[in-house]
Design a protein around this motif. Structure first.
Motif, PDB file in Angstrom:
ATOM      1  N   GLY A 101       3.267  -2.293  -0.491  1.00  0.00           N
ATOM      2  CA  GLY A 101       3.493  -2.186  -1.707  1.00  0.00           C
ATOM      3  C   GLY A 101       4.264  -3.566  -2.186  1.00  0.00           C
ATOM      4  N   GLU A 102       5.242  -4.112  -1.414  1.00  0.00           N
ATOM      5  CA  GLU A 102       5.707  -5.496  -1.637  1.00  0.00           C
ATOM      6  C   GLU A 102       4.803  -6.497  -1.511  1.00  0.00           C
ATOM      7  OE1 GLU A 102       8.532  -8.000  -2.558  1.00  0.00           O
ATOM      8  OE2 GLU A 102       9.022  -5.722  -2.534  1.00  0.00           O
ATOM      9  N   LEU A 103       3.893  -6.649  -0.670  1.00  0.00           N
ATOM     10  CA  LEU A 103       2.917  -7.470  -0.595  1.00  0.00           C
ATOM     11  C   LEU A 103       2.065  -7.584  -1.566  1.00  0.00           C
ATOM     12  CD1 LEU A 103       2.022  -7.285   3.280  1.00  0.00           C
ATOM     13  CD2 LEU A 103       3.440  -9.116   2.079  1.00  0.00           C
ATOM     14  N   SER A 104       1.626  -6.453  -2.184  1.00  0.00           N
ATOM     15  CA  SER A 104       0.758  -6.420  -3.506  1.00  0.00           C
ATOM     16  C   SER A 104       0.940  -7.094  -4.639  1.00  0.00           C
ATOM     17  CB  SER A 104       0.343  -4.779  -3.792  1.00  0.00           C
ATOM     18  OG  SER A 104       1.672  -3.988  -4.260  1.00  0.00           O
ATOM     19  N   LYS A 105       2.318  -7.492  -4.786  1.00  0.00           N
ATOM     20  CA  LYS A 105       2.932  -7.995  -5.697  1.00  0.00           C
ATOM     21  C   LYS A 105       2.462  -9.589  -5.818  1.00  0.00           C
ATOM     22  CE  LYS A 105       7.519  -5.444  -5.692  1.00  0.00           C
ATOM     23  NZ  LYS A 105       8.912  -5.630  -5.465  1.00  0.00           N
ATOM     24  N   ARG A 106       1.943 -10.004  -4.667  1.00  0.00           N
ATOM     25  CA  ARG A 106       1.337 -11.326  -4.669  1.00  0.00           C
ATOM     26  C   ARG A 106       0.007 -11.449  -3.901  1.00  0.00           C
ATOM     27  NH1 ARG A 106       6.290 -11.377  -2.060  1.00  0.00           N
ATOM     28  NH2 ARG A 106       5.532 -12.192  -0.212  1.00  0.00           N
ATOM     29  N   TYR A 107      -0.359 -10.419  -3.276  1.00  0.00           N
ATOM     30  CA  TYR A 107      -1.585 -10.469  -2.545  1.00  0.00           C
ATOM     31  C   TYR A 107      -2.422  -9.277  -2.804  1.00  0.00           C
ATOM     32  CZ  TYR A 107       0.939 -13.790   0.136  1.00  0.00           C
ATOM     33  OH  TYR A 107       1.823 -15.182   0.343  1.00  0.00           O
ATOM     34  N   GLY A 108      -3.934  -9.397  -2.558  1.00  0.00           N
ATOM     35  CA  GLY A 108      -4.633  -8.373  -2.778  1.00  0.00           C
ATOM     36  C   GLY A 108      -4.769  -7.415  -1.383  1.00  0.00           C
ATOM     37  N   ILE A 109      -4.469  -6.093  -1.704  1.00  0.00           N
ATOM     38  CA  ILE A 109      -4.365  -5.300  -0.571  1.00  0.00           C
ATOM     39  C   ILE A 109      -5.681  -4.081  -0.719  1.00  0.00           C
ATOM     40  CG2 ILE A 109      -3.160  -3.382   0.511  1.00  0.00           C
ATOM     41  CD1 ILE A 109      -1.553  -5.946   0.734  1.00  0.00           C
TER      42      ILE A 109
ATOM     43  N   LEU B 180      -3.293   4.766   2.750  1.00  0.00           N
ATOM     44  CA  LEU B 180      -3.244   4.128   1.520  1.00  0.00           C
ATOM     45  C   LEU B 180      -4.539   3.629   1.079  1.00  0.00           C
ATOM     46  CD1 LEU B 180      -1.685   3.778  -1.097  1.00  0.00           C
ATOM     47  CD2 LEU B 180      -0.981   1.366  -0.193  1.00  0.00           C
ATOM     48  N   LYS B 181      -4.928   3.948   0.057  1.00  0.00           N
ATOM     49  CA  LYS B 181      -6.340   3.659  -0.279  1.00  0.00           C
ATOM     50  C   LYS B 181      -6.703   3.748  -1.785  1.00  0.00           C
ATOM     51  CE  LYS B 181     -10.505   1.372   0.052  1.00  0.00           C
ATOM     52  NZ  LYS B 181     -11.055   1.389  -1.394  1.00  0.00           N
ATOM     53  N   GLY B 182      -6.361   2.472  -2.682  1.00  0.00           N
ATOM     54  CA  GLY B 182      -6.248   2.922  -4.013  1.00  0.00           C
ATOM     55  C   GLY B 182      -5.256   3.839  -4.615  1.00  0.00           C
TER      56      GLY B 182
END
Length: 230
Positions: free
Chosen positions: A25-33, A161-163
């Motif tokens: 969740g934190e990384l998704s603020k800057r990168y595609g997960i 976690l997927k979508g």
């Protein structure tokens, strides 16, 4: 790109999977997960583990080396801030081209035999994979390297976690489930479903099959029910 963590918890703390989702969740603020997968490792009396001896891998869109370092450091900081006594956390990161046959073999072996830190560290070093132990015995480095090898196979484990899969609940139409990020819904005998209703219950973690998130279902009392499969 694969960011893997293992052995982050004790019996009283939250599990590795929950921490992995927080990091994602934190990384998704800057990168595609792409998602977060769970991989089951060997269960043996000589291997310390909290409940099921599994590791978690966050799948991040491929980045440049500088961004890989930021991703690793962000996850490391979150893990250190969440450190609990009795845990032996490890963390590793690798781009897809760093996943050698040796890394894959290590992951496969980790599902069948007892491994040690020495081999894990040598495998990571030879592949150029950044690997660190973050406390305790640092035994989590074994699961971290194994997780990268297994995730790269794209045919092992299941998605934590997927979508929007975590938001699925109750009886839902197949189309709504697919719109939530599940790639395919399939019966155990291989029939692909494109319509109808599924009781997702608590088993809404699709399997990682040929690079896709596949939710397997089975008939129970005349209705289709989602299954949890490692």
């Amino acid at each position: 790109m694969y960011l893997a963590i293992d052995d982050t918890d004790n019996l009283e703390s939250r599990g590795t999977g929950r921490l992995a989702r927080e990091i994602a969740g934190e990384l998704s603020k800057r990168y595609g997960i792409f998602g977060v997968t769970r991989h089951q490792l060997y269960v043996h009396e000589s291997i310390p583990f909290t409940s099921h001896n599994s590791c978690a891998v966050i799948h991040v869109e491929d980045r440049h080396q500088a961004e890989m370092d930021d991703i690793f450091d962000t996850a490391k900081d979150l893990m250190l801030s969440d450190f609990v006594e009795g845990s032996d956390p490890g963390i590793a990161i690798a781009s897809s081209h760093q996943v050698t046959y040796g890394v894959t073999a290590f992951g496969i072996d980790a599902k069948k035999i007892v491994l040690n830190q020495d081999r894990a560290r040598k495998v990571a070093k030879n592949a150029g994979i950044r690997l660190e132990g973050l406390g305790g015995t640092e035994g989590g480095v074994i699961g971290a390297v194994a997780g990268i090898g297994l995730a790269a196979i794209k045919n092992d484990g299941r998605f934590l976690l997927k979508g929007g899969n975590r938001d699925l609940t109750g009886v839902l139409n197949v189309r709504d489930i697919l719109c939530a990020g599940i790639d395919h819904i399939m019966t155990l005998d291989g029939r692909v479903l494109t319509d109808g209703n599924i009781d997702v219950g608590k088993s809404k973690t699709p399997s990682f099959v040929q690079g896709k998130a596949v939710l397997f279902v089975d008939e129970c009392d005349g209705r289709l029910v989602a299954l949890k499969r490692d």
